[in-house]
Design a protein around this motif. Structure first.
Motif, PDB file in Angstrom:
ATOM      1  N   ASN A   1       4.848  13.995 -11.107  1.00  0.00           N
ATOM      2  CA  ASN A   1       3.977  15.161 -11.078  1.00  0.00           C
ATOM      3  C   ASN A   1       4.804  16.403 -10.737  1.00  0.00           C
ATOM      4  OD1 ASN A   1       4.463  15.001  -8.336  1.00  0.00           O
ATOM      5  ND2 ASN A   1       2.430  14.222  -7.826  1.00  0.00           N
ATOM      6  N   ARG A   2       4.150  17.537 -10.751  1.00  0.00           N
ATOM      7  CA  ARG A   2       4.881  18.811 -10.589  1.00  0.00           C
ATOM      8  C   ARG A   2       5.620  18.875  -9.257  1.00  0.00           C
ATOM      9  NH1 ARG A   2       4.140  24.304 -12.493  1.00  0.00           N
ATOM     10  NH2 ARG A   2       4.900  25.797 -10.938  1.00  0.00           N
ATOM     11  N   ARG A   3       4.962  18.477  -8.159  1.00  0.00           N
ATOM     12  CA  ARG A   3       5.611  18.554  -6.854  1.00  0.00           C
ATOM     13  C   ARG A   3       6.864  17.707  -6.808  1.00  0.00           C
ATOM     14  NH1 ARG A   3       5.957  15.421  -2.688  1.00  0.00           N
ATOM     15  NH2 ARG A   3       4.524  13.912  -3.573  1.00  0.00           N
ATOM     16  N   ALA A  11       1.404   9.619  -5.037  1.00  0.00           N
ATOM     17  CA  ALA A  11       1.779  10.941  -4.557  1.00  0.00           C
ATOM     18  C   ALA A  11       2.799  11.620  -5.449  1.00  0.00           C
ATOM     19  CB  ALA A  11       2.336  10.846  -3.131  1.00  0.00           C
ATOM     20  N   ASN A  12       3.596  10.810  -6.163  1.00  0.00           N
ATOM     21  CA  ASN A  12       4.688  11.387  -6.935  1.00  0.00           C
ATOM     22  C   ASN A  12       4.492  11.281  -8.441  1.00  0.00           C
ATOM     23  OD1 ASN A  12       6.208  12.046  -4.625  1.00  0.00           O
ATOM     24  ND2 ASN A  12       6.908   9.936  -4.454  1.00  0.00           N
ATOM     25  N   ALA A  21       0.828  -1.216   0.000  1.00  0.00           N
ATOM     26  CA  ALA A  21       0.000   0.000   0.000  1.00  0.00           C
ATOM     27  C   ALA A  21       0.860   1.264   0.000  1.00  0.00           C
ATOM     28  CB  ALA A  21      -0.923  -0.003   1.221  1.00  0.00           C
ATOM     29  N   ASN A  22       1.939   1.260   0.802  1.00  0.00           N
ATOM     30  CA  ASN A  22       2.813   2.433   0.843  1.00  0.00           C
ATOM     31  C   ASN A  22       3.475   2.684  -0.498  1.00  0.00           C
ATOM     32  OD1 ASN A  22       2.273   3.068   3.472  1.00  0.00           O
ATOM     33  ND2 ASN A  22       4.005   1.939   4.327  1.00  0.00           N
TER      34      ASN A  22
END
Length: 1018
Positions: free
Chosen positions: A869-871, A859-860, A851-852
Motif C-alpha cells: 500500500n502507499r504507506r 497493514a502493508n 495473527a501478527n
C-alpha cells in the motif's frame, strides 16, 4: 496710580535676590575647568528623591553612607535606608527596639563596624546594630547624654565619638559604650551646634557663642586667635557656629549662623571668603551655613539655610551659587539645605526641605542647556531647531515661536532675539553668514540680522514670506534657500530670485521638492532631500542632477531615500544621516558609482532614524536619534550610545540641528533644549561600585543587615522550605533606570535570568533542592563607559531529615530487606505458576505469530492488488533512497490510460480487475529486490534498486509492452489496456518528494505525448 501691596514688594525683592544669585551660578562647581568656556552654562543636574519616592517627610536633615555603601537619610518624620531602588523607613512610632526613639532625625554618623549613630531632636542618641536590626537608645542625664536634642556627632579617630547637644558636650567611648560629660570653659554657651577633632588632635567646637578649640593635651577651651581687620573673620568666629569641616589640605572651614563662613589654612592663618564673610554691606544677615563638603578641584560646597549651595573655588577665590530654579526641574529642589555628602563613587547628596537631591559631578561628557530664571545664561525655550556658528565664534540657535538665541562663550552670556512681522512666532530652522557678516535666518521666509547691532530685518525676501525655510547655504553673493517647494537662489546684491524644483517627467531633476540640507562637497553641491540626494556640479544648475536613491536589494546604495543630514569629517569621509541608518560613502574614483556602507540598529544604534550627523575632531561621527545620541568609531565602526552616566539628559531629537562649537564641542538641538557634548572628556578612573545584596529573606524571615552576605561570602538555607529572596543593587546610585540586572543560581538555573527593564533587581527561589550552589549577580551599565559588574555568593541548602545520608542509607537497607523477603515469597509462588503459564504461553504464541503475520500483511498490503500500500511503499522507497548513490535507483510511476472510460464502459468492478491485472504484470517483470505498490487510484509505482536510468527505462518498457499485449479477459470479453510511465533516476541529495515529483513530471509528459509510452525524467 495704584500702590503696590506689601506682598508684591517682597516678591520683587525675592526675585532680585534670586537674580543676584543666578549671576553667580557656575556649574561643575568643583570639577569645571577654568579653560572650559561652557562652564558658566553647565548647571548641575540634580536627581530628586521625595515623598513620592518613599521619603516619610519632604524635609530632610542629613545624609550618610555606611560601610556597605548604602545611603541613610534623616528626615523630620523618620530615618531611611536607601539602596538606589528601595527605601526601608524607621518612623519612630512603634516604640520597639527595631525603631528609632524619635522621628525627627537631626544627625547621623556611620561607624566602622557597620553600625549607625542616630541623633534625634527629642529622643536623644540611639545606636543601630546591623547584626540584629535593633536600636539601643542611650540614657539622658547621669551616664548618658547631657540633653535629648542632639545637634552633631563627630569621630575622634580612636574609637570615640564627640556629641554636641542643647546643653553640653559629651564623649562616647565605643569600647565601653559609656558616655561622659565634657566640661565647657568660661564664655561658652551650654548649646553647641558642631564639633570636629582635627588630624593634629585639636578639638573644635562650634558653640552658640562662637568657635572654641581645646588644643591637644590641654583641658580648657579657648577662642582661637583671629585677625580683627574688618575682613569679617572675627564676626564669623564670634557668631553661632553651625558647621565645621577639615578638608584634604588640612584647612578648617567654619560656617556661622548669620555672618557667612571663613577658613583657616594648615599654617594657622584665617582667610575670609570674598563676598561671604561677615555681615553684608547693609548689615543684613546671611543665610546659616548648615553643612560643608569637599569636591574635586579644591572646591568647597557650603549648604545654607535659604541660600541654596554656595561653591567656593579656593584657588581662584570665586564664589558661585547653586540655587533652586522654578523654571528648571533639574535644579536644586529647595534653597534650604541642611546636609551635604559626597559618597564613595563621587555623587554629591544634598538634604533640602523638599527632599534629597543627588548630583554626579563626573557625568560631564554631555550636558543640557535649558530655559531657566537666569535669563542671560538660559535658552528662550526648549525647542532647538537649528544651530549655526558664525565667524565671530558665536553660536546661533533657531528656536520655536520666532525666537533666536545667540550664545557668546567669551562673554558667558546668551542674547535673546525675537523675529517680528510675518515671522512672528514662526519656527526658526536655518542660518547663513554672508561675506559682509550679515546673518540670514530661515524661518517662515527669510530674515536678516546685523552682526554688530543685532538689528533684525524681518521679511528680507518678501517673495518667500509664505515659504518655510529648512536650510540656507551661501554661495558667494548668492544665497541658496532650501524649502518644501524646492530650492531658491537669491542674489543679495541684485536681489534677483530664481527657483528650481522636482519635475516628475525628468528623472535628472531635483530628487524631491523637500530639500532638507545643501552642502558643498568638494567642487559639487549636494542637495539632501526627502527622496534621495541630488548632486550638482554648479550652483546655477537647475536640472541634469546625478540622483542617489535607495535601490532595493543593493546594500551599497543609499540605505533610505529620506535623508536628513550630511557632514564630512576631517579625514574626508562623507557621512549621511538617513531614516535607514548612517550611510558612509566608500572611496571612489571619478566616474565610478557611489557606494555606501550602512551603520544602523544591526551595529548597535538605538534607531535607524538619523536626524543629525556631526563628526568630532578625530573623525568620529556623532548622531542624534529619536531616542538619544550615539558615537560611531570611525575606525572600527563600533557604536557607543550616550547615557545618563555621561550627562545625557535630553532623550529625544527630531531635528537635523547639529554643529561643532569653536572649542570642538558638539551641539545637538532637540525638543528638550540644547545638548553640548565634550567628545574628548573622560571621567576620572575609579573602582567599580559594589554590586551588593541589600536585603535577603531566608524561608520568609528577613536577615539583619549586618548578616547580609557580601561578595565571596556564603549563605545557608535551613531545611524548612528552602526559599530565598535576595534584593540587590549596584551602589553607584547613578541612572538606576539605565542599569540592566540579571542573576543565575549555578547548579539550578540553566542560564541567566534577566530582570525586566524598570523592575526591581530581585532574585526569588522557592523549594530549592538541597545542595550547594553559587548565586551570581550581574549589573550592566549603559553609556560611553560600559561596565559589567558581577558578584557571587555561595548558597548552601540543607537537606531535610529524610534527605540526609544516614536516613537514606537506613531507608535503603529497610527497602532492600523488604524487597528481598517479597522476592523470596514471590519466587516460590511464581515457580508454581510458571509451569502452568508456560504451556498456555506456548499455545498462544503460535496463534499470536500467525495473527501478527496476518496483521503485518494487512497493514502493508493494498487490499485490491496485493502489492504494497502507499504507506509501506513510501517507507521502502525512502529506505532505498537513503542507501542509494547518485543514479543507482529508479522510480517508475505508472498510470492507466483512459481509466475512466473503462469504468464507464465496463463498470467499476471491471476497473478494479484491470488494476489488479496491471499490478500482477508489474510484479512479474520486477526483481525480488524491487518493490511494487499502489500509489493511489490507478497509479502504481515500481522502485528499482541498483538500476540506472537506462536500466529503469528497459524495465518500464517491458511492463508497458506486456500490459498493451495482454488485454484483460473480463466476463468473457477482452478489455484492452495501455499505460503511461514516467521514470526518474535518483539524484544525490534530493528528497523523496523531489524524486517523485520528477517522475510525476515525466509521467505527465508521457500523457501529453499521446499515452502508452515511457518517458525519462531529467
Amino acid at each position: 496710580m495704584s500702590r503696590p501691596v506689601a506682598g508684591a514688594s517682597r516678591r520683587h525683592f525675592g526675585w532680585r535676590v534670586f537674580a543676584l544669585l543666578c549671576l553667580l551660578i557656575l556649574p561643575a562647581l568643583g570639577t569645571a575647568r577654568d579653560s572650559d568656556p561652557w562652564a558658566p552654562f553647565d548647571i548641575p543636574w540634580f536627581d530628586r528623591l521625595g515623598v513620592a519616592d518613599g521619603l516619610p517627610h519632604s524635609i530632610t536633615t542629613t545624609v550618610e553612607q555606611d560601610t556597605r555603601g548604602l545611603i541613610w537619610i534623616g528626615t523630620l518624620s523618620g530615618l531611611v535606608r536607601y539602596d538606589g531602588y528601595r527605601m526601608q523607613v524607621f518612623t519612630g512610632n512603634s516604640g520597639s527596639k527595631t525603631d528609632i526613639p524619635d522621628a525627627y532625625v537631626r544627625c547621623l554618623l556611620t561607624l566602622p563596624d557597620g553600625s549607625l549613630l542616630v541623633g534625634t531632636n527629642a529622643g536623644g542618641l540611639s545606636r543601630f546594630n546591623p547584626l540584629n536590626n535593633t536600636f539601643r537608645t542611650y540614657p539622658v542625664g547621669k551616664g548618658g547624654t547631657s540633653d535629648r536634642k542632639i545637634y552633631a556627632l563627630a569621630a575622634d579617630g580612636n574609637r570615640g565619638i564627640w556629641i554636641v547637644t542643647e546643653r553640653g558636650l559629651d564623649y562616647l567611648d565605643l569600647r565601653s559604650n559609656r558616655i561622659q560629660s565634657i566640661a565647657l570653659s568660661e564664655g561658652m554657651s551650654p548649646r553647641s551646634f558642631s564639633v570636629l577633632q582635627d588630624r593634629a588632635g585639636n578639638l573644635w567646637v562650634g558653640n552658640n557663642s562662637g568657635l572654641f578649640v581645646r588644643r591637644k593635651g590641654e583641658t580648657d577651651f579657648t577662642r582661637p586667635e583671629r585677625p580683627v581687620d574688618g575682613s569679617g573673620i572675627d564676626v564669623v568666629l564670634n557668631d553661632g557656629i553651625w558647621a565645621l569641616l577639615e578638608d584634604r589640605q588640612g584647612r578648617l572651614w567654619v560656617g556661622s549662623t548669620q555672618s557667612g563662613a571663613v577658613y583657616r589654612d594648615e599654617a594657622g592663618h584665617w582667610h575670609a571668603i570674598p563676598g561671604f564673610s561677615g555681615y553684608q554691606r547693609d548689615r543684613s544677615r546671611r543665610a546659616t551655613v548648615r553643612a560643608f563638603t569637599e569636591l574635586a578641584g579644591d572646591t568647597i560646597w557650603m549648604g545654607t539655610d535659604g541660600g541654596g549651595v554656595l561653591s567656593y573655588d579656593v584657588v581662584s577665590g570665586t564664589l558661585h551659587a547653586v540655587a533652586h530654579d522654578t523654571a528648571m526641574p533639574s535644579s536644586l529642589p529647595g534653597d534650604s539645605v541642611r546636609g551635604l555628602l559626597q559618597d564613595s563613587t563621587g555623587n554629591v547628596w544634598v538634604a533640602t526641605d523638599l527632599g534629597v537631591a543627588r548630583y554626579d559631578p563626573n557625568a560631564r561628557k554631555a550636558f543640557a542647556l535649558l530655559p531657566s530664571n537666569s535669563d542671560h545664561r538660559s535658552l528662550a525655550n526648549t525647542n532647538v531647531r537649528g544651530i549655526f556658528v558664525d565667524s565671530h565664534q558665536r553660536i546661533w540657535l533657531g528656536m520655536s515661536a520666532g525666537r533666536v538665541d545667540v550664545i557668546d562663550l567669551s562673554g558667558a552670556s546668551i542674547r535673546h532675539l525675537e523675529l517680528g512681522g510675518v515671522q512672528t512666532r514662526r519656527d526658526v530652522q536655518a542660518f547663513a553668514e554672508m561675506p559682509d557678516g550679515t546673518i540670514w535666518v530661515g524661518t517662515q521666509g527669510v530674515a536678516s540680522v546685523d552682526p554688530n547691532t543685532f538689528a533684525i530685518l524681518d521679511s528680507a525676501i518678501p517673495e518667500l514670506d509664505d515659504k518655510p525655510v529648512l536650510h540656507l547655504l551661501p554661495d558667494g553673493q548668492r544665497l541658496l534657500i532650501a524649502t518644501y517647494d524646492g530650492v531658491y537662489r537669491y542674489d543679495t546684491k541684485t536681489r534677483a530670485l530664481s527657483h528650481f524644483s522636482h519635475d516628475a517627467n525628468d528623472p535628472t531633476s531635483l530628487a524631491s521638492d523637500t530639500v532638507r540640507r545643501i552642502a558643498h562637497i568638494g567642487a559639487d553641491l549636494w542637495y539632501v532631500t526627502g527622496r534621495g540626494i541630488s548632486i550638482a556640479t554648479s550652483a546655477m544648475q537647475n536640472k541634469g542632477f546625478e540622483n542617489l536613491l535607495n535601490r532595493p536589494g543593493d546594500n551599497t546604495s543609499l540605505p533610505n531615500n529620506l535623508a536628513s543630514s550630511i557632514a564630512m569629517d576631517a579625514q574626508g569621509t562623507l557621512w549621511i544621516g538617513t531614516y535607514g541608518g548612517v550611510a558612509m560613502l566608500q572611496p571612489r574614483s571619478a566616474g565610478e558609482p557611489y557606494r555606501f556602507a550602512t551603520i544602523g540598529t544591526a551595529n548597535g544604534l538605538p534607531s535607524d532614524n538619523i536626524n543629525a550627523v556631526q563628526p568630532d575632531d578625530l573623525g568620529n561621527p556623532w548622531v542624534s536619534l529619536p531616542n538619544g545620541l550615539s558615537m560611531i568609531d570611525a575606525n572600527t565602526h563600533a557604536v557607543h550610545n550616550l547615557g545618563v552616566r555621561d550627562g545625557l539628559r535630553i532623550s529625544s531629537y527630531i531635528y537635523a540641528a547639529a554643529a561643532r562649537a569653536p572649542g570642538g564641542e558638539l551641539l545637538f538641538g532637540g525638543l528638550g533644549g540644547l545638548t553640548v557634548v565634550r567628545p574628548e572628556w573622560q571621567p576620572p578612573d575609579q573602582p567599580d561600585a559594589p554590586l551588593a545584596i541589600t536585603f535577603a529573606a531566608v524561608n520568609g524571615v528577613p536577615l539583619p543587615y549586618g548578616q547580609l552576605p557580601r561578595a565571596g561570602e556564603s549563605l545557608k538555607i535551613n531545611s524548612r522550605n528552602r526559599s530565598l529572596r535576595v534584593d540587590f543593587a549596584l551602589l553607584d546610585y547613578e541612572a538606576p533606570n539605565e542599569t540592566s540586572y540579571s542573576y543565575r543560581m549555578e547548579g539550578f538555573d540553566e542560564g541567566w535570568i534577566e530582570v525586566p527593564r524598570g523592575g526591581l533587581p530581585t532574585a526569588i527561589y522557592t523549594n530549592l533542592p538541597h545542595g550547594d550552589y553559587k548565586l551570581r549577580l550581574r549589573a550592566q551599565t549603559h553609556g560611553m563607559q560600559l561596565r559589567q559588574i558581577e558578584s557571587t555568593i555561595d548558597v548552601s541548602a540543607e537537606p531535610r531529615w529524610y534527605e540526609t545520608v544516614a536516613a537514606m542509607v537506613a531507608a535503603g537497607i529497610l527497602i532492600l530487606a523488604a524487597i528481598f523477603g517479597i522476592i523470596q515469597l514471590r519466587t516460590m509462588y511464581l515457580r508454581r505458576q510458571a509451569k502452568q503459564l508456560q504451556h498456555q504461553i506456548d499455545l498462544r504464541t503460535r496463534d499470536l505469530v500467525v495473527a501478527n503475520k496476518r496483521l503485518d500483511e494487512l497493514a502493508n498490503t493494498d487490499a485490491l492488488t496485493g502489492a504494497c500500500n502507499r504507506r509501506r511503499l513510501l517507507e521502502l522507497v525512502e529506505e532505498m533512497r537513503a542507501q542509494s548513490s547518485d543514479g543507482h535507483a529508479c522510480i517508475a510511476l505508472l498510470d492507466l490510460d483512459r481509466f475512466k472510460r473503462i469504468n464507464d464502459t465496463h463498470g467499476h468492478l471491471a476497473g478494479d480487475a484491470v488494476i489488479r491485472h496491471v499490478s500482477q504484470i508489474m510484479q512479474a517483470h520486477c526483481r525480488d529486490s524491487d518493490c511494487v505498490g499502489r500509489y493511489g487510484g490507478e497509479e502504481l509505482v515500481a522502485c528499482l534498486s541498483e538500476s540506472s536510468l537506462e536500466q529503469g527505462m528497459v524495465v518500464a518498457e517491458r511492463i508497458r509492452s506486456a500490459v498493451a499485449e495482454q488485454p484483460l479477459i473480463y466476463e468473457g470479453q477482452p478489455i484492452p489496456v495501455t499505460v503511461s510511465v514516467g521514470v526518474a533516476a535518483y539524484h544525490a541529495g534530493e528528497t523523496l518528494s523531489q524524486w517523485l515529483t520528477r517522475a510525476d513530471g515525466a509521467l505527465y509528459e508521457a500523457k501529453n505525448g499521446g499515452r502508452n509510452q515511457v518517458v525519462a525524467a531529467q
